[in-house]
Design an enzyme around this catalytic site. Structure first.
Site, PDB file in Angstrom:
ATOM      1  N   ALA A   1       5.167  -1.699  -6.628  1.00  0.00           N
ATOM      2  CA  ALA A   1       4.768  -2.308  -5.412  1.00  0.00           C
ATOM      3  C   ALA A   1       4.694  -0.854  -3.935  1.00  0.00           C
ATOM      4  O   ALA A   1       4.053  -1.382  -2.392  1.00  0.00           O
ATOM      5  CB  ALA A   1       5.497  -3.321  -4.892  1.00  0.00           C
ATOM      6  N   SER A   2       5.107  -0.480  -4.274  1.00  0.00           N
ATOM      7  CA  SER A   2       5.164   0.949  -3.825  1.00  0.00           C
ATOM      8  C   SER A   2       4.018   2.016  -3.222  1.00  0.00           C
ATOM      9  O   SER A   2       3.484   2.433  -3.223  1.00  0.00           O
ATOM     10  CB  SER A   2       6.494   2.291  -3.994  1.00  0.00           C
ATOM     11  OG  SER A   2       5.869   2.622  -4.975  1.00  0.00           O
TER      12      SER A   2
ATOM     13  N   ILE B   1      -1.918  -0.505  -2.990  1.00  0.00           N
ATOM     14  CA  ILE B   1      -2.300  -2.385  -3.682  1.00  0.00           C
ATOM     15  C   ILE B   1      -1.403  -2.705  -3.184  1.00  0.00           C
ATOM     16  O   ILE B   1      -1.250  -4.067  -2.985  1.00  0.00           O
ATOM     17  CB  ILE B   1      -3.073  -1.899  -4.752  1.00  0.00           C
ATOM     18  CG1 ILE B   1      -4.894  -1.673  -4.810  1.00  0.00           C
ATOM     19  CG2 ILE B   1      -3.359  -3.111  -5.290  1.00  0.00           C
ATOM     20  CD1 ILE B   1      -5.494  -1.202  -5.502  1.00  0.00           C
TER      21      ILE B   1
ATOM     22  N   TYR C   1      -6.258   4.481 -20.922  1.00  0.00           N
ATOM     23  CA  TYR C   1      -5.980   3.869 -19.255  1.00  0.00           C
ATOM     24  C   TYR C   1      -6.969   2.952 -19.713  1.00  0.00           C
ATOM     25  O   TYR C   1      -6.882   1.138 -19.569  1.00  0.00           O
ATOM     26  CB  TYR C   1      -6.739   5.034 -18.008  1.00  0.00           C
ATOM     27  CG  TYR C   1      -6.796   3.682 -17.249  1.00  0.00           C
ATOM     28  CD1 TYR C   1      -5.084   3.911 -16.162  1.00  0.00           C
ATOM     29  CD2 TYR C   1      -7.327   3.501 -16.360  1.00  0.00           C
ATOM     30  CE1 TYR C   1      -4.863   2.799 -15.342  1.00  0.00           C
ATOM     31  CE2 TYR C   1      -7.760   2.768 -14.608  1.00  0.00           C
ATOM     32  CZ  TYR C   1      -6.369   2.709 -14.463  1.00  0.00           C
ATOM     33  OH  TYR C   1      -6.600   1.693 -13.119  1.00  0.00           O
TER      34      TYR C   1
END
Length: 246
Positions: A13-14, A17, A154
């Site tokens: 959350a930091s 997005i 990724y």
């Protein structure tokens, strides 16, 4: 937590997005658990902002998803909560030739994007199933759909997330649970900080919309997917990409 407000867990959350998603969910009536790994200052600032702007409760959760033993106890604690919404947003880019990728980095990517998110989901599912409702959204990537050279690992884990979404949606749909993914294209975040200005300009030229996406545009779609308006949308991978690689 307010008993009449649904509880949402947002991982990562930091970041830009995750921050945008957290703010949109708070505005739409959710209490929040916001997860961060290292950016404690950013997470604390977001918590204060949310609680000052909205009538909701916001709790911080620190966990390094690459450290399974460290994370396991915190995942176990989630079993005691009734979490109505899970937003799996944690993830980190990995650039370089695949043959030069270390096993340690591959394990790290798989833990952050596959192992830990699946364990969090597993911990929260029994109560979602018991109450016959729940919303799960995974923030994957356009590379999980099309793949990218020099970002093979990724792309692999993001593709795995997409398969997880499709399979789990089929398993839990009868229990009133929606599982979807949002696959962003090129979004204006710190993930592009390794690109030069010339490379960013070339990227913009390659995108039919002629610009990078905004974190808030991803957050708008996520907020819709966890609303009752999206009750019949399930098992979908929706890309926010300005017609790039569509």
């Amino acid at each position: 937590m307010h008993k009449d407000r649904p509880l949402a867990l947002v991982t990562g959350a930091s970041g830009e997005i995750g921050r945008a998603i957290s703010l949109k969910l708070a505005a739409s009536g959710h209490d929040l658990i916001i997860h961060y790994c290292q950016n404690k200052v950013g997470a604390e600032e977001l918590k204060m902002l949310i609680e000052s702007m909205f009538d909701c409760k916001c709790t911080l959760l620190q966990a390094d998803f690459s450290d399974y033993e460290h994370t396991q106890k915190k995942i176990d604690a989630l079993k005691n909560l009734v979490i109505d919404v899970i937003i799996h947003n944690s993830g980190q880019p990995s650039f370089g030739l695949f043959q030069e990728e270390t096993e340690e980095e591959m394990r790290r990517q798989m833990a952050i994007s596959l192992t830990v998110p699946s364990l969090i989901t597993k911990a929260c599912l029994p109560k979602m199933i018991a109450q016959k409702k729940g919303k799960i959204v995974v923030i994957t990537s356009i590379w999980g759909l099309s793949g990218s050279a020099c970002e093979v690992t990724y792309s692999m884990v993001k593709g795995g997330q997409n398969a997880f979404v499709k399979a789990l949606a089929k398993e839990v749909a009868l229990s009133g649970i929606n599982v979807n993914a949002v696959a962003p294209g090129a979004i204006h975040t710190r993930m592009l900080s390794d690109y030069s200005e010339e490379e960013i300009d070339a990227l913009r030229e390659d995108i039919p919309a002629g610009r990078l996406g905004k974190p808030e545009e991803v957050a708008e779609l996520v907020t819709f997917l966890v609303s009752e308006k999206a009750a019949y949308i399930n098992g979908q991978i929706i890309s926010v990409n300005g017609a790039w690689y569509c």
